[in-house]
Design a protein around this motif. Structure first.
Motif, PDB file in Angstrom:
ATOM      1  N   LEU A   1       3.874   8.493 -10.686  1.00  0.00           N
ATOM      2  CA  LEU A   1       4.787   7.527 -11.302  1.00  0.00           C
ATOM      3  C   LEU A   1       4.096   6.213 -11.684  1.00  0.00           C
ATOM      4  O   LEU A   1       4.755   5.262 -12.087  1.00  0.00           O
ATOM      5  N   ARG A   2       2.793   6.186 -11.578  1.00  0.00           N
ATOM      6  CA  ARG A   2       2.085   4.915 -11.839  1.00  0.00           C
ATOM      7  C   ARG A   2       2.324   4.394 -13.253  1.00  0.00           C
ATOM      8  O   ARG A   2       2.620   3.209 -13.435  1.00  0.00           O
ATOM      9  N   SER A   3       2.185   5.238 -14.259  1.00  0.00           N
ATOM     10  CA  SER A   3       2.354   4.763 -15.641  1.00  0.00           C
ATOM     11  C   SER A   3       3.762   4.227 -15.872  1.00  0.00           C
ATOM     12  O   SER A   3       3.957   3.238 -16.591  1.00  0.00           O
ATOM     13  N   GLN A   4       4.750   4.849 -15.248  1.00  0.00           N
ATOM     14  CA  GLN A   4       6.131   4.382 -15.372  1.00  0.00           C
ATOM     15  C   GLN A   4       6.283   3.000 -14.728  1.00  0.00           C
ATOM     16  O   GLN A   4       6.943   2.113 -15.279  1.00  0.00           O
ATOM     17  N   ARG A   5       5.663   2.809 -13.582  1.00  0.00           N
ATOM     18  CA  ARG A   5       5.736   1.508 -12.912  1.00  0.00           C
ATOM     19  C   ARG A   5       4.986   0.438 -13.708  1.00  0.00           C
ATOM     20  O   ARG A   5       5.415  -0.723 -13.763  1.00  0.00           O
ATOM     21  N   GLU A   6       3.900   0.803 -14.320  1.00  0.00           N
ATOM     22  CA  GLU A   6       3.163  -0.152 -15.156  1.00  0.00           C
ATOM     23  C   GLU A   6       4.017  -0.585 -16.349  1.00  0.00           C
ATOM     24  O   GLU A   6       3.999  -1.763 -16.744  1.00  0.00           O
ATOM     25  N   SER A   7       4.792   0.335 -16.902  1.00  0.00           N
ATOM     26  CA  SER A   7       5.687   0.007 -18.007  1.00  0.00           C
ATOM     27  C   SER A   7       6.764  -0.975 -17.555  1.00  0.00           C
ATOM     28  O   SER A   7       7.118  -1.913 -18.296  1.00  0.00           O
TER      29      SER A   7
ATOM     30  N   VAL B   1       0.870  -1.176   0.000  1.00  0.00           N
ATOM     31  CA  VAL B   1       0.000   0.000   0.000  1.00  0.00           C
ATOM     32  C   VAL B   1       0.904   1.221   0.000  1.00  0.00           C
ATOM     33  O   VAL B   1       1.543   1.544   1.011  1.00  0.00           O
ATOM     34  N   ALA B   2       0.987   1.885  -1.139  1.00  0.00           N
ATOM     35  CA  ALA B   2       1.916   3.012  -1.261  1.00  0.00           C
ATOM     36  C   ALA B   2       1.618   3.802  -2.524  1.00  0.00           C
ATOM     37  O   ALA B   2       1.346   3.215  -3.578  1.00  0.00           O
ATOM     38  N   ALA B   3       1.677   5.110  -2.419  1.00  0.00           N
ATOM     39  CA  ALA B   3       1.518   5.950  -3.598  1.00  0.00           C
ATOM     40  C   ALA B   3       2.734   5.783  -4.511  1.00  0.00           C
ATOM     41  O   ALA B   3       3.833   5.470  -4.045  1.00  0.00           O
ATOM     42  N   PHE B   4       2.517   5.978  -5.791  1.00  0.00           N
ATOM     43  CA  PHE B   4       3.612   5.875  -6.753  1.00  0.00           C
ATOM     44  C   PHE B   4       4.358   7.211  -6.794  1.00  0.00           C
ATOM     45  O   PHE B   4       4.105   8.068  -7.637  1.00  0.00           O
ATOM     46  N   ARG B   5       5.272   7.358  -5.821  1.00  0.00           N
ATOM     47  CA  ARG B   5       6.069   8.575  -5.702  1.00  0.00           C
ATOM     48  C   ARG B   5       7.535   8.205  -5.529  1.00  0.00           C
ATOM     49  O   ARG B   5       7.883   7.039  -5.328  1.00  0.00           O
ATOM     50  N   ARG B   6       8.402   9.206  -5.584  1.00  0.00           N
ATOM     51  CA  ARG B   6       9.851   8.965  -5.578  1.00  0.00           C
ATOM     52  C   ARG B   6      10.344   8.223  -4.349  1.00  0.00           C
ATOM     53  O   ARG B   6      11.296   7.456  -4.411  1.00  0.00           O
ATOM     54  N   GLU B   7       9.694   8.451  -3.195  1.00  0.00           N
ATOM     55  CA  GLU B   7      10.199   7.834  -1.970  1.00  0.00           C
ATOM     56  C   GLU B   7       9.922   6.335  -1.886  1.00  0.00           C
ATOM     57  O   GLU B   7      10.528   5.630  -1.079  1.00  0.00           O
TER      58      GLU B   7
END
Length: 215
Positions: free
Chosen positions: A86-92, A53-59
């Motif tokens: 950063l969600r789309s980047q993580r999905e990639s 459970v975490a937002a898709f952010r730099r940290e």
């Protein structure tokens, strides 16, 4: 956390003006939640489901979890709760690692307690943390928690869950695989449940009231 207090002192705030009061949660909301039928997420009972459970952010270091999952066998699946820039980047990244059928992106949810109960292991991979409330929630839900050994988060998890070396996918994988031992899994689970009791919302409220009444 004490680490945040130290930062404020370093910035010039008098330590006499500071007091650490930990965030709290409603423990029963997580301990008594009802699990979902895994099938509605395309998962089955034999899967070993990691949940973060975490937002898709730099940290947050989702990438480390993906790399580890790629090396673990197909029983291991990953449920991601949260959203962010950063969600789309993580999905990639997930597509590039051919993990699309093993990672479930759920976005922001208001039923986190039930989702946690549906999974086997709580994970929190971070570059840095202020506190790590998601780790407390997973521990309260009765999940063994595997988290990055970084200031703030380590204070929350230590003595309950398992800490791995920040940035080490190998150490993370080793800690995850160790939980295949049923007795060890149950030992860490019980430790996490007990550690979560330190963050009971009522205790937090009582401490704040005490501070406001203090002369």
């Amino acid at each position: 956390t004490p680490e945040v207090k130290d930062v404020l002192i370093h910035l010039g705030v008098s330590k006499e003006k500071l007091c650490v009061v930990y965030n709290g949660i409603e423990l029963s909301k997580f301990s008594e939640a009802e699990a979902y039928d895994r099938a509605q997420f395309g998962l089955n009972e034999n899967d070993i489901i990691l949940v973060m459970v975490a937002a898709f952010r730099r940290e947050k270091d989702h990438s480390l979890v993906f790399k580890s999952l790629h090396k673990l066998d197909g029983r291991y699946k990953l449920m991601l709760i949260g959203d962010g820039y950063l969600r789309s980047q993580r999905e990639s990244e997930v597509r590039e690692l051919n993990l699309i059928d093993r990672v479930v992106f759920l976005g922001a949810r208001d039923d986190v307690s039930r989702l946690l109960k549906t999974c086997n292991i709580g994970v929190l991979s971070s570059h840095w943390e202020g506190f790590g409330l998601a780790a407390v929630e997973a521990m309260a839900a009765g999940l063994p928690v595997v988290a990055s050994n970084v200031p703030g988060l380590s204070d929350v998890v230590n003595g309950g869950g398992i800490l791995f070396r920040k940035g080490s996918a190998a150490d993370f994988s080793e800690k995850i695989l160790a939980l295949e031992d049923g007795s060890y899994y149950n030992k860490i689970k019980e430790r996490c449940i007990n550690k979560a009791k330190n963050y009971d919302l009522q205790s937090t409220a009582d401490e704040l009231i005490r501070l406001y009444k203090k002369d």
